[in-house]
Design an enzyme around this catalytic site. Structure first.
Site: not given
Ligand code: NAD
Ligand code: GLY
Length: 374
Positions: A123, A145, A187, A242, A252, A256, A260, A263, A267, A280
């Protein structure tokens, strides 16, 4: 050491983010200072562990830590249930305890996978991120994340699990292949465009100094110059963007989303080209160019921004054109699967000026199609 350290302070956690040449040597005392004294489960990949594992293991063992190293195959396919199960079997088989700590030594793949293993085993046990790619330093290792991919899509299974410490040793970047380094610069440039005009100017200056004339025909590549303190300073500045964003919006709920930038289409391009065809960061660079073109066509930014950003992306060895053969309608359809879609509307992050962006969900499809054509 203090000037090398930034701090994420969110509603649920606070942790240091250190960016410095040789930072890994300080790991034992930093773990001790955080009260992390249990066994160390060192997770890495088959490329990074042989290159940089010793820089982690040796000082920890000297300091009296028991270190258990484990490497998953290098590459995106390791962000899988199969590798997660292998990690669970290794740690549970070795009688992991809650007082232990997971170290994630590698790029974003290892960071996301090890972070999710740490988030879920018993956990949740502590994780420390030790990023070794530029992309992971300025983006993936910070903000909590974690996750794995699912056959139905990338990053669909995961959890927020904030690290206790992020330690980015910039000397590890000297072994990173140039193409991976360039993908990371995308980035860094993104952080300049969305939030920090001064960082953007510093990148322009760096590009002017380091452009490789021999490679100009293919688009010049900025190569890593070990020992130039401007690199770690620029990386730290990009990390600061960041750190600020995730401190203000950990889950987010708003700001946040601006991370993106590039992106939404990035993506889609990555998926349609076939994962692995483009890195990426390369897909994000093309996505940034398309987003800027959309913004210009809506009158949100001027054409000068589009041209300036394109020149900077090229200077850092990044593409801005779509790979041949990608169907515009298929790309537009894929943007609707973006995780940020709300009420079937794509939320685009669009630049207004360098250092500022807006989120718009009213971009006409025709303008997206035009930006893809141009
Ligand atoms: P990666 O982890 O696959 O690393 C790229 C390649 O470089 C790998 O082959 C790796 O073995 C190798 N490598 C890593 N460090 C090296 C070094 N110092 N020297 C030599 N080789 C080295 O890819 P990445 O670009 O770091 O990360 C991409 C992943 O990050 C994606 O899965 C993406 O979803 C994830 N990501 C997560 C977040 C987040 O917020 N959690 C943010 C951005 C990206
Ligand atoms: N990489 C985007 C984020 O961390 O939110």
């Amino acid at each position: 050491m203090q000037t090398d350290t930034l701090t994420v302070t969110s509603s649920t956690s606070s942790y240091p983010v250190v960016v410095a040449d040789g930072a890994l040597a300080t790991l034992p005392q930093r773990l001790g200072a955080l009260g992390l004294q249990g066994r160390v489960w060192l997770l890495s990949d088959t490329t990074v562990l042989p290159l940089h594992g010793a820089a982690v293991v040796a000082p920890l063992r000297t300091a009296g830590y028991t270190v258990e190293p484990f490497a998953v195959p290098a590459g995106e396919t390791s962000k899988s249930q199969t590798q997660l199960d292998a990690i669970y079997a290794w740690m549970l088989g070795g009688a992991v305890e809650r007082r232990d700590v997971v170290l994630a030594l590698g790029g974003g793949v290892v960071g996301d996978l090890a972070g999710f293993a740490a988030a879920s085993i018993l956990r949740g046990i502590p994780v420390v991120q030790l990023p070794t790619t530029l992309l992971a330093m300025v983006d993936a290792a910070v903000g909590g994340k974690t996750g794995i991919n699912h056959p139905l899509g990338k990053n669909l299974i995961g959890a927020f699990h904030q690290p206790r410490l992020v330690l980015a040793d910039t000397t590890t970047l000297t072994t990173l292949p140039p193409r991976e380094l360039c993908a990371g610069w995308a980035e860094v440039i993104k952080h300049g465009v969305i939030k920090d005009a001064g960082l953007y100017t510093e990148l322009q200056n760096l590009a002017a100094d380091y452009c490789h004339p021999a490679q100009a025909a293919q688009g010049s590549v900025v190569t890593w110059a070990a020992g130039d303190p401007r690199f770690s300073a620029i990386i730290r500045r990009a990390v600061a963007v960041k750190v600020g964003v995730v401190s203000r919006d950990e889950r987010e709920q708003g700001e946040r989303i601006t991370l993106n930038y590039g992106h939404t289409m990035g993506h889609a391009i990555e998926a349609l080209a076939g994962y692995g065809t483009l890195l990426h960061g390369e897909a994000v660079a093309i996505g940034m160019h398309i987003a800027a073109r959309i913004a210009a066509s809506m009158g949100i930014c001027d054409l000068g921004l589009v041209k300036s950003q394109r020149a900077l992306l090229h200077a850092f060895g990044l593409p801005t054109s779509l790979p041949a053969g990608l169907d515009a309608q298929a790309l537009i359809a894929l943007t609707l699967r973006d995780k940020k879609v709300q009420a079937h509307k794509v939320r685009w992050v669009l630049p207004t000026t360098i250092g500022n962006v807006v989120i718009r969900d009213d971009v006409p499809e025709e303008l997206v199609r035009a930006a893809l054509r141009s």
